[in-house]
Design a protein around this motif. Structure first.
Motif, short mmCIF file in Angstrom:
data_model
loop_
_atom_site.label_atom_id
_atom_site.label_comp_id
_atom_site.label_asym_id
_atom_site.label_seq_id
_atom_site.Cartn_x
_atom_site.Cartn_y
_atom_site.Cartn_z
N THR A 181 0.89 4.05 -2.67
CA THR A 181 0.36 5.38 -2.50
C THR A 181 1.42 6.32 -2.75
OG1 THR A 181 -0.64 4.63 -0.42
CG2 THR A 181 -0.34 6.92 -0.54
N ASN A 182 2.68 6.02 -2.82
CA ASN A 182 3.73 6.88 -3.00
C ASN A 182 4.36 6.78 -4.44
OD1 ASN A 182 4.03 8.27 -0.36
ND2 ASN A 182 4.20 6.16 0.34
N ASN A 183 3.76 6.12 -5.39
CA ASN A 183 4.18 5.83 -6.56
C ASN A 183 5.72 5.47 -6.69
OD1 ASN A 183 2.00 6.82 -7.70
ND2 ASN A 183 2.33 8.90 -7.82
N LEU A 184 6.10 4.38 -5.86
CA LEU A 184 7.78 4.08 -5.89
C LEU A 184 7.80 2.93 -6.78
CD1 LEU A 184 7.96 4.25 -1.96
CD2 LEU A 184 8.68 5.87 -3.63
N GLN A 185 6.87 2.23 -7.35
CA GLN A 185 7.02 1.00 -8.07
C GLN A 185 8.13 0.95 -9.38
OE1 GLN A 185 5.64 -2.01 -7.04
NE2 GLN A 185 7.17 -2.66 -8.51
N SER A 186 8.19 2.45 -9.89
CA SER A 186 9.11 2.50 -11.28
C SER A 186 10.49 2.33 -10.57
CB SER A 186 8.73 3.64 -11.94
OG SER A 186 8.96 4.65 -11.23
N GLY A 187 10.53 3.02 -9.56
CA GLY A 187 12.09 3.11 -8.71
C GLY A 187 12.37 1.69 -8.32
N LEU A 188 11.68 0.84 -7.64
CA LEU A 188 11.86 -0.37 -7.33
C LEU A 188 11.99 -1.42 -8.59
CD1 LEU A 188 9.17 -0.87 -4.51
CD2 LEU A 188 11.70 -0.76 -4.36
N ASP A 189 11.15 -1.31 -9.70
CA ASP A 189 11.63 -1.94 -10.85
C ASP A 189 12.95 -1.71 -11.37
OD1 ASP A 189 9.17 -3.14 -10.86
OD2 ASP A 189 8.37 -1.65 -12.23
N LYS A 190 13.48 -0.58 -11.35
CA LYS A 190 14.97 -0.27 -11.72
C LYS A 190 15.96 -0.94 -10.80
CE LYS A 190 13.81 4.42 -13.67
NZ LYS A 190 13.88 5.72 -13.53
N GLU A 249 0.90 -1.23 0.06
CA GLU A 249 -0.04 0.09 0.07
C GLU A 249 0.79 1.32 0.15
OE1 GLU A 249 -3.11 2.14 3.01
OE2 GLU A 249 -3.04 -0.06 2.94
N PHE A 250 1.85 1.19 0.87
CA PHE A 250 2.86 2.13 0.77
C PHE A 250 3.54 2.64 -0.58
CE2 PHE A 250 7.23 4.08 1.65
CZ PHE A 250 7.00 5.27 2.27
N VAL A 251 4.09 1.54 -1.16
CA VAL A 251 4.35 1.63 -2.34
C VAL A 251 3.74 2.22 -3.53
CG1 VAL A 251 5.52 0.23 -4.49
CG2 VAL A 251 6.33 -0.11 -2.31
#
Length: 98
Positions: free
Chosen positions: A21-30, A17-19
């Motif tokens: 909410t804060n649009n962090l998925q693209s950074g995690l994918d990298k 939910e945190f990821v």
């Protein structure tokens, strides 16, 4: 003061939910792509890899060996499939070797 939520949730659900909410998925994918490249390609290829960058759905890999670049270009589709499989979702659609 914010009201405390008494519902029990697993840490996994809270982090997901945190990821989102804060649009962090693209950074995690990298980060996941870099780790998958290092793990799947091994030391031989990693020694010649100078940069790895994921832009949108294209993975750009810079290599210091032209011979290795040519060798890897023959198996681009297999490399893409292996990386996506290691990540667990289809993040990479094309691979550019430089």
């Amino acid at each position: 003061m914010a009201k405390r939520n008494n519902d029990n949730q697993s840490i996994e659900d809270v982090l997901k939910e945190f990821v989102v909410t804060n649009n962090l998925q693209s950074g995690l994918d990298k980060v996941n792509v870099r780790e998958a490249w290092a793990k799947l390609m091994g030391n031989g290829v990693n020694n010649y890899t100078t940069a790895i960058e994921l832009k949108h759905d294209t993975l750009y890999v810079q290599l210091s060996s032209s011979v290795l670049r040519e060798e890897l270009s023959y198996g681009k589709e297999k490399i893409i499939a292996m990386l996506n499989d290691a990540i667990g979702k289809e993040v990479i659609k094309s691979l550019m070797l430089r």
